[in-house]
Enzyme design. Structure first.
Site, PDB file in Angstrom:
ATOM      1  N   ASP A   9      43.997  34.106  41.837  1.00 19.16           N
ATOM      2  CA  ASP A   9      44.661  32.995  42.523  1.00 19.16           C
ATOM      3  C   ASP A   9      44.556  33.157  44.033  1.00 19.16           C
ATOM      4  O   ASP A   9      45.009  32.309  44.796  1.00 19.16           O
ATOM      5  CB  ASP A   9      46.109  32.835  42.069  1.00 19.16           C
ATOM      6  CG  ASP A   9      46.950  34.084  42.239  1.00 19.16           C
ATOM      7  OD1 ASP A   9      46.443  35.067  42.809  1.00 19.16           O
ATOM      8  OD2 ASP A   9      48.121  34.077  41.803  1.00 19.16           O
ATOM      9  N   SER A  10      43.901  34.240  44.466  1.00 18.05           N
ATOM     10  CA  SER A  10      43.534  34.392  45.880  1.00 18.05           C
ATOM     11  C   SER A  10      42.559  33.310  46.311  1.00 18.05           C
ATOM     12  O   SER A  10      42.306  33.141  47.514  1.00 18.05           O
ATOM     13  CB  SER A  10      42.921  35.777  46.126  1.00 18.05           C
ATOM     14  OG  SER A  10      41.916  36.070  45.172  1.00 18.05           O
ATOM     15  N   ASP A  26      43.647  34.965  36.638  1.00 22.67           N
ATOM     16  CA  ASP A  26      45.062  34.992  36.992  1.00 22.67           C
ATOM     17  C   ASP A  26      45.798  33.789  36.404  1.00 22.67           C
ATOM     18  O   ASP A  26      45.327  32.647  36.519  1.00 22.67           O
ATOM     19  CB  ASP A  26      45.238  34.932  38.515  1.00 22.67           C
ATOM     20  CG  ASP A  26      45.233  36.306  39.160  1.00 22.67           C
ATOM     21  OD1 ASP A  26      45.529  37.298  38.460  1.00 22.67           O
ATOM     22  OD2 ASP A  26      44.937  36.387  40.365  1.00 22.67           O
ATOM     23  N   LYS A  32      45.488  37.675  33.552  1.00 23.98           N
ATOM     24  CA  LYS A  32      46.284  38.644  34.307  1.00 23.98           C
ATOM     25  C   LYS A  32      47.546  37.974  34.805  1.00 23.98           C
ATOM     26  O   LYS A  32      47.506  36.816  35.229  1.00 23.98           O
ATOM     27  CB  LYS A  32      45.496  39.212  35.494  1.00 23.98           C
ATOM     28  CG  LYS A  32      46.301  40.223  36.327  1.00 23.98           C
ATOM     29  CD  LYS A  32      45.443  40.910  37.378  1.00 23.98           C
ATOM     30  CE  LYS A  32      45.184  40.055  38.589  1.00 23.98           C
ATOM     31  NZ  LYS A  32      46.422  39.755  39.368  1.00 23.98           N
ATOM     32  N   GLU A  85      51.542  38.871  36.908  1.00 22.39           N
ATOM     33  CA  GLU A  85      52.250  39.795  37.785  1.00 22.39           C
ATOM     34  C   GLU A  85      53.654  40.091  37.262  1.00 22.39           C
ATOM     35  O   GLU A  85      54.394  39.173  36.908  1.00 22.39           O
ATOM     36  CB  GLU A  85      52.357  39.206  39.198  1.00 22.39           C
ATOM     37  CG  GLU A  85      51.018  38.959  39.871  1.00 22.39           C
ATOM     38  CD  GLU A  85      51.164  38.335  41.256  1.00 22.39           C
ATOM     39  OE1 GLU A  85      52.320  38.164  41.728  1.00 22.39           O
ATOM     40  OE2 GLU A  85      50.137  38.010  41.874  1.00 22.39           O
ATOM     41  N   GLU A 140      48.708  47.213  43.282  1.00 23.01           N
ATOM     42  CA  GLU A 140      48.358  46.717  44.613  1.00 23.01           C
ATOM     43  C   GLU A 140      49.271  47.293  45.676  1.00 23.01           C
ATOM     44  O   GLU A 140      50.500  47.224  45.577  1.00 23.01           O
ATOM     45  CB  GLU A 140      48.424  45.183  44.656  1.00 23.01           C
ATOM     46  CG  GLU A 140      48.050  44.607  46.018  1.00 23.01           C
ATOM     47  CD  GLU A 140      47.834  43.113  46.013  1.00 23.01           C
ATOM     48  OE1 GLU A 140      47.534  42.576  47.095  1.00 23.01           O
ATOM     49  OE2 GLU A 140      47.945  42.497  44.938  1.00 23.01           O
TER      50      GLU A 140
END
Length: 272
Positions: free
Chosen positions: A52-53, A91, A121, A123, A190
């Site tokens: 999602d970057s 993501d 993925k 978080e 991270e």
């Protein structure tokens, strides 16, 4: 001591676990489009993260929060279309899994069905346990993400190193073991202290992929625009720039514009 690299016709979630057992490091980069992903795949990058970057690198947003599920599926489809070997992980964007396990499953199913990706993925640790369980129960591979979690940036208020104090470090270690127990195939760490990341990697059997987490991890991931030097403003300690594409591309664009303005391009040999 270096470990001989095994040649995989296709890298799978099992391949990454096997790499850890053999002591072979996992290489991972982000990609958001067909052309970049095709080059990475041909170069032997083990895993590609459709991150999602893309919100920052492709759309110019300050955070990753604006990315939607439709955005992620678009980018993931473009990447999957380029791949012959690499594992493609996508993501789950902000708002598609945090509060509702059923929504988390629906979001994951859409990504897998519509893009053809291999894994997702998300978080977080204990807070999203039920979402992870529901996704895994559907047969969808899950990669976890702990430490600095960019989707929670407004909660943290900063992008500084996480888990420097004992309480947060203990929670991170506990969450990593929980993710392993639930059935995640890997965890991204991270921006955490290298000593802590190494301790986590040694305490669980699944691969720990680091970004700003030191060389004690089982693999590394970087944002491709950063490692190629396409971005100039971003200078974290963990970033190694392998090219200076910002300068190279700027010079190429200037040369092209100069040649067009002067009438030098196209030449006799460049027209029909």
């Amino acid at each position: 001591m270096s470990v001989a690299k095994k040649e995989y016709k296709r890298v799978t979630v099992k391949s990454l676990v096997d790499m850890k057992r053999r002591g072979e490091k996992v290489s991972m980069l982000t990609a958001y489009d067909y052309s970049m992903a095709k080059i990475m795949d041909g170069a032997g990058v083990d895993a590609i993260l459709v991150g999602d970057s893309a919100s920052n690198t492709m759309a110019g947003y300050e955070t990753t929060l604006p990315m939607t599920l439709d955005h992620m599926i678009y980018h993931a489809t473009s990447v999957v279309n380029a791949i012959n070997r690499s594992l493609v992980v996508v993501d789950l964007p902000f708002g598609t899994y945090q509060s509702d396990p059923k929504e988390a499953l629906r979001s994951s199913i859409r990504i897998m069905k519509e893009s053809g990706a291999h894994a997702i993925k998300l978080e977080g640790g204990k807070e999203i346990k039920e979402s992870i369980k529901r996704i895994l129960n559907a047969g969808i591979p899950v990669m976890g993400h702990l430490g600095l979690t960019p989707q929670s940036i407004y909660k943290f208020g900063t992008y500084t190193v996480r888990a420097k104090d004992e309480e947060e470090a203990e929670k991170l270690k506990s969450d990593a073991k929980l993710l392993e127990k639930l059935g995640c195939f890997a965890v991204v760490l991270e921006k955490v202290p290298a000593k802590l990341a190494k301790e986590v990697a040694e305490s669980i059997s699944i691969p720990v992929i680091g970004i700003g987490a030191g060389n004690g991890c089982d693999g590394q991931v970087l944002v491709v625009h950063d490692m190629l030097g396409m971005t100039k403003e971003f200078h974290p300690r963990f970033l190694r720039r392998y090219l200076d594409l910002h300068t190279e591309m700027t010079n190429a664009f200037k040369a092209y514009t100069k040649d067009v303005k002067s009438g030098d391009f196209p030449s006799e040999n460049e027209q029909y």
